[in-house]
Scaffold this active site. Structure first.
Site, PDB file in Angstrom:
ATOM      1  N   ARG A 104       0.802  -1.230   0.000  1.00 13.15           N
ATOM      2  CA  ARG A 104       0.000   0.000   0.000  1.00 13.15           C
ATOM      3  C   ARG A 104       0.831   1.274   0.000  1.00 13.15           C
ATOM      4  O   ARG A 104       0.324   2.358   0.267  1.00 13.15           O
ATOM      5  CB  ARG A 104      -0.994   0.024   1.170  1.00 13.15           C
ATOM      6  CG  ARG A 104      -2.060  -1.071   1.102  1.00 13.15           C
ATOM      7  CD  ARG A 104      -3.220  -0.764   2.021  1.00 13.15           C
ATOM      8  NE  ARG A 104      -4.250  -1.789   1.922  1.00 13.15           N
ATOM      9  CZ  ARG A 104      -4.365  -2.807   2.758  1.00 13.15           C
ATOM     10  NH1 ARG A 104      -3.490  -2.955   3.759  1.00 13.15           N
ATOM     11  NH2 ARG A 104      -5.327  -3.695   2.613  1.00 13.15           N
ATOM     12  N   LYS A 126       3.208  11.720 -11.287  1.00 16.27           N
ATOM     13  CA  LYS A 126       2.445  10.830 -12.168  1.00 16.27           C
ATOM     14  C   LYS A 126       3.224   9.529 -12.335  1.00 16.27           C
ATOM     15  O   LYS A 126       4.392   9.545 -12.737  1.00 16.27           O
ATOM     16  CB  LYS A 126       2.262  11.461 -13.549  1.00 16.27           C
ATOM     17  CG  LYS A 126       0.998  12.255 -13.734  1.00 16.27           C
ATOM     18  CD  LYS A 126       0.875  12.621 -15.207  1.00 16.27           C
ATOM     19  CE  LYS A 126      -0.402  13.370 -15.498  1.00 16.27           C
ATOM     20  NZ  LYS A 126      -0.526  13.705 -16.928  1.00 16.27           N
ATOM     21  N   GLU A 168      10.021  17.984 -24.589  1.00 20.42           N
ATOM     22  CA  GLU A 168       9.305  18.474 -23.409  1.00 20.42           C
ATOM     23  C   GLU A 168       9.762  19.882 -23.027  1.00 20.42           C
ATOM     24  O   GLU A 168       8.972  20.682 -22.516  1.00 20.42           O
ATOM     25  CB  GLU A 168       9.491  17.509 -22.239  1.00 20.42           C
ATOM     26  CG  GLU A 168       8.931  16.113 -22.467  1.00 20.42           C
ATOM     27  CD  GLU A 168       7.402  16.062 -22.506  1.00 20.42           C
ATOM     28  OE1 GLU A 168       6.749  17.090 -22.251  1.00 20.42           O
ATOM     29  OE2 GLU A 168       6.868  14.971 -22.811  1.00 20.42           O
ATOM     30  N   LYS A 205       6.895  23.234 -14.520  1.00 17.67           N
ATOM     31  CA  LYS A 205       6.053  22.102 -14.145  1.00 17.67           C
ATOM     32  C   LYS A 205       5.656  22.166 -12.673  1.00 17.67           C
ATOM     33  O   LYS A 205       4.502  21.894 -12.319  1.00 17.67           O
ATOM     34  CB  LYS A 205       6.755  20.779 -14.448  1.00 17.67           C
ATOM     35  CG  LYS A 205       5.822  19.585 -14.257  1.00 17.67           C
ATOM     36  CD  LYS A 205       6.297  18.349 -14.961  1.00 17.67           C
ATOM     37  CE  LYS A 205       5.231  17.260 -14.859  1.00 17.67           C
ATOM     38  NZ  LYS A 205       5.667  15.993 -15.473  1.00 17.67           N
ATOM     39  N   GLU A 215      -4.430  16.667 -11.683  1.00 17.73           N
ATOM     40  CA  GLU A 215      -4.871  16.917 -13.062  1.00 17.73           C
ATOM     41  C   GLU A 215      -6.393  17.010 -13.200  1.00 17.73           C
ATOM     42  O   GLU A 215      -6.994  16.394 -14.076  1.00 17.73           O
ATOM     43  CB  GLU A 215      -4.315  15.821 -13.988  1.00 17.73           C
ATOM     44  CG  GLU A 215      -4.212  16.271 -15.438  1.00 17.73           C
ATOM     45  CD  GLU A 215      -3.480  15.280 -16.314  1.00 17.73           C
ATOM     46  OE1 GLU A 215      -2.295  15.501 -16.578  1.00 17.73           O
ATOM     47  OE2 GLU A 215      -4.100  14.286 -16.734  1.00 17.73           O
ATOM     48  N   ARG A 219      -3.462  21.410 -14.768  1.00 20.02           N
ATOM     49  CA  ARG A 219      -2.335  20.523 -15.081  1.00 20.02           C
ATOM     50  C   ARG A 219      -2.472  19.886 -16.462  1.00 20.02           C
ATOM     51  O   ARG A 219      -1.483  19.445 -17.054  1.00 20.02           O
ATOM     52  CB  ARG A 219      -2.198  19.444 -14.001  1.00 20.02           C
ATOM     53  CG  ARG A 219      -0.988  18.545 -14.214  1.00 20.02           C
ATOM     54  CD  ARG A 219      -0.715  17.642 -13.037  1.00 20.02           C
ATOM     55  NE  ARG A 219       0.406  16.754 -13.330  1.00 20.02           N
ATOM     56  CZ  ARG A 219       1.032  16.021 -12.430  1.00 20.02           C
ATOM     57  NH1 ARG A 219       0.663  16.055 -11.160  1.00 20.02           N
ATOM     58  NH2 ARG A 219       2.033  15.230 -12.780  1.00 20.02           N
ATOM     59  N   ASN A 223      -0.172  18.495 -21.198  1.00 20.06           N
ATOM     60  CA  ASN A 223      -0.394  17.455 -22.196  1.00 20.06           C
ATOM     61  C   ASN A 223      -0.436  17.997 -23.622  1.00 20.06           C
ATOM     62  O   ASN A 223      -0.801  17.258 -24.555  1.00 20.06           O
ATOM     63  CB  ASN A 223      -1.695  16.704 -21.893  1.00 20.06           C
ATOM     64  CG  ASN A 223      -1.575  15.846 -20.659  1.00 20.06           C
ATOM     65  OD1 ASN A 223      -0.882  14.842 -20.656  1.00 20.06           O
ATOM     66  ND2 ASN A 223      -2.251  16.251 -19.592  1.00 20.06           N
ATOM     67  N   HIS A 226       0.412  15.794 -26.617  1.00 19.10           N
ATOM     68  CA  HIS A 226       0.444  14.415 -26.139  1.00 19.10           C
ATOM     69  C   HIS A 226      -0.757  13.574 -26.575  1.00 19.10           C
ATOM     70  O   HIS A 226      -0.676  12.344 -26.536  1.00 19.10           O
ATOM     71  CB  HIS A 226       0.563  14.388 -24.610  1.00 19.10           C
ATOM     72  CG  HIS A 226       1.939  14.696 -24.114  1.00 19.10           C
ATOM     73  ND1 HIS A 226       2.575  15.883 -24.388  1.00 19.10           N
ATOM     74  CD2 HIS A 226       2.821  13.972 -23.374  1.00 19.10           C
ATOM     75  CE1 HIS A 226       3.780  15.875 -23.830  1.00 19.10           C
ATOM     76  NE2 HIS A 226       3.953  14.731 -23.221  1.00 19.10           N
ATOM     77  N   HIS A 230       0.942  10.678 -28.118  1.00 16.61           N
ATOM     78  CA  HIS A 230       0.865   9.352 -27.494  1.00 16.61           C
ATOM     79  C   HIS A 230       0.270   8.335 -28.453  1.00 16.61           C
ATOM     80  O   HIS A 230       0.683   7.167 -28.482  1.00 16.61           O
ATOM     81  CB  HIS A 230       0.031   9.408 -26.215  1.00 16.61           C
ATOM     82  CG  HIS A 230       0.813   9.754 -25.006  1.00 16.61           C
ATOM     83  ND1 HIS A 230       0.214  10.098 -23.805  1.00 16.61           N
ATOM     84  CD2 HIS A 230       2.148   9.798 -24.769  1.00 16.61           C
ATOM     85  CE1 HIS A 230       1.149  10.347 -22.907  1.00 16.61           C
ATOM     86  NE2 HIS A 230       2.321  10.169 -23.467  1.00 16.61           N
ATOM     87  N   HIS A 247       9.699   8.716 -27.141  1.00 16.56           N
ATOM     88  CA  HIS A 247       8.583   9.532 -26.667  1.00 16.56           C
ATOM     89  C   HIS A 247       8.627  10.941 -27.249  1.00 16.56           C
ATOM     90  O   HIS A 247       7.637  11.432 -27.809  1.00 16.56           O
ATOM     91  CB  HIS A 247       8.608   9.590 -25.140  1.00 16.56           C
ATOM     92  CG  HIS A 247       7.584  10.502 -24.548  1.00 16.56           C
ATOM     93  ND1 HIS A 247       6.247  10.183 -24.493  1.00 16.56           N
ATOM     94  CD2 HIS A 247       7.694  11.744 -23.999  1.00 16.56           C
ATOM     95  CE1 HIS A 247       5.572  11.171 -23.936  1.00 16.56           C
ATOM     96  NE2 HIS A 247       6.427  12.129 -23.624  1.00 16.56           N
TER      97      HIS A 247
END
Length: 347
Positions: A104, A126, A168, A205, A215, A219, A223, A226, A230, A247
């Site tokens: 956990r 993230k 980025e 950031k 997000e 936030r 993206n 992306h 992606h 990427h």
């Protein structure tokens, strides 16, 4: 927010370990960071467990997580253990995810070694893995105990990896700092001031994530590029016969295509679009996409995490150094944007 230190690891790691009450330490590496980066870290640590995985985005799945969880279990890690993720975005995303879910949740720190990880992936909490070919489909938000960035690790990178991470940097300038965008775009890749750009991207950031850690709103601007990026990355990763894109290489395609959509929606002008396409092609070259590639790429955007219901939502530029989010985009608009990219590449 996590503590972020940009300094030689010999300085930052010692201070960090003194602040944390940990029972054991594990270091997660891949075959690249084991060779090029671990020798810097090893003498700075007390006795620890070394966990090695294969390098590459294709390793970012549940099977590799099982390997990591098994190693922690066999080493009898309790809930006071600490995992140090030494590597790029894959190591940080997956190592953090495994630490956040083991018993956990145990503490972890990001020690990013690629430009991509230093300017983006390591900051913000993230974490996740790919699933059934979809990028970061399974994951959580969990802040690391610290992010320790040593710019010296950038010297270990091949040029292609450095170029990938630079996407980025470009994104952060376009969404948040028009003056920096104007400065960056006037320099070639080998003329960039990497320590300054790392610090700038981390600051951008952090400022955004502090306002929206999970997000829910702002936030999402991170993206930009992306949604289509992606989808392109996933398409090249899963389609037989296509060479894999890194990427940042895929995100570069996404930024051109999504800037075109923003232009069509009158959010940015043709001048900015022209600047973006010219600079992206100068840095990344031109990836050939066939007409047959368009529909599968558009289909993959249906799984984007920013979507609402069946509607694709994007972060789109809203002027130089500005970005809006939750902008609805239709499949037809995406098809036209990819066709635009194809048309530019064929000139």
């Amino acid at each position: 927010m996590s503590t972020v230190a940009i300094a030689p690891l010999a300085e930052s790691l010692s201070s960090f370990l003194q602040t944390l009450d940990h029972s054991a330490i594990a270091v997660l590496v891949d075959n690249h960071t084991l060779r090029h980066c671990y020798p810097t870290l090893e003498p700075l640590l007390p006795k620890h467990t070394l966990i090695r995985i294969k390098a590459g985005e294709e390793q970012k799945h549940l099977g590799t997580c099982e390997t990591i969880w098994d190693a922690l279990t066999r080493a009898n890690f309790d809930r006071h253990g600490l995992v140090l993720n030494l590597g790029g975005g894959v190591i940080g995303d997956m190592g953090g995810f495994c630490a956040a879910t083991y018993k956990r949740g145990i503490s972890f720190a990001q020690l990013p070694t690629t430009l991509l990880a230093q300017v983006d992936a390591s900051v913000g909490g993230k974490l996740g893995i790919d699933f059934k070919g979809y990028k970061n489909h399974i994951g959580v938000f969990q802040q690391p105990a610290a992010v320790l960035i040593d710019p010296a690790f950038l010297q270990t990178l091949p040029e292609r990896e450095l170029r990938s991470g630079f996407a980025e940097v470009i994104k952060h300038c376009l969404i948040a700092d028009a003056a920096m965008w104007d400065e960056v775009r006037r320099r070639d890749l080998d003329e960039q001031d990497w320590p300054a750009l790392v610090a700038h991207s981390v600051a951008v950031k952090q400022r955004i994530v502090e306002q929206d850690p999970t997000e829910k709103g702002l936030r999402k601007v991170l993206n930009f590029g992306h949604t289509i990026g992606h989808a392109v990355e996933t398409y090249f990763l899963t389609k037989p016969g296509r060479a894999r894109l890194l990427h940042g290489e895929a995100i570069a395609i996404g930024m051109v295509a999504e800037a075109y959509i923003a232009t069509q929606k009158k959010m940015i002008d043709e001048v900015l679009l022209s600047q973006i396409e010219e600079y992206v092609f100068a840095v990344y070259g031109k990836v050939r996409l066939s007409e047959a590639d368009i529909e599968p790429i558009v289909t993959l955007t249906a799984q984007d995490k920013k979507n609402r219901g069946r509607q694709v939502r994007m972060a789109l530029l809203d002027g130089p150094g500005k970005c809006a989010f939750d902008i609805a985009v239709t499949p037809a608009e995406m098809r036209r944007s990819i066709a635009f990219y194809r048309g530019v590449t064929e000139n």
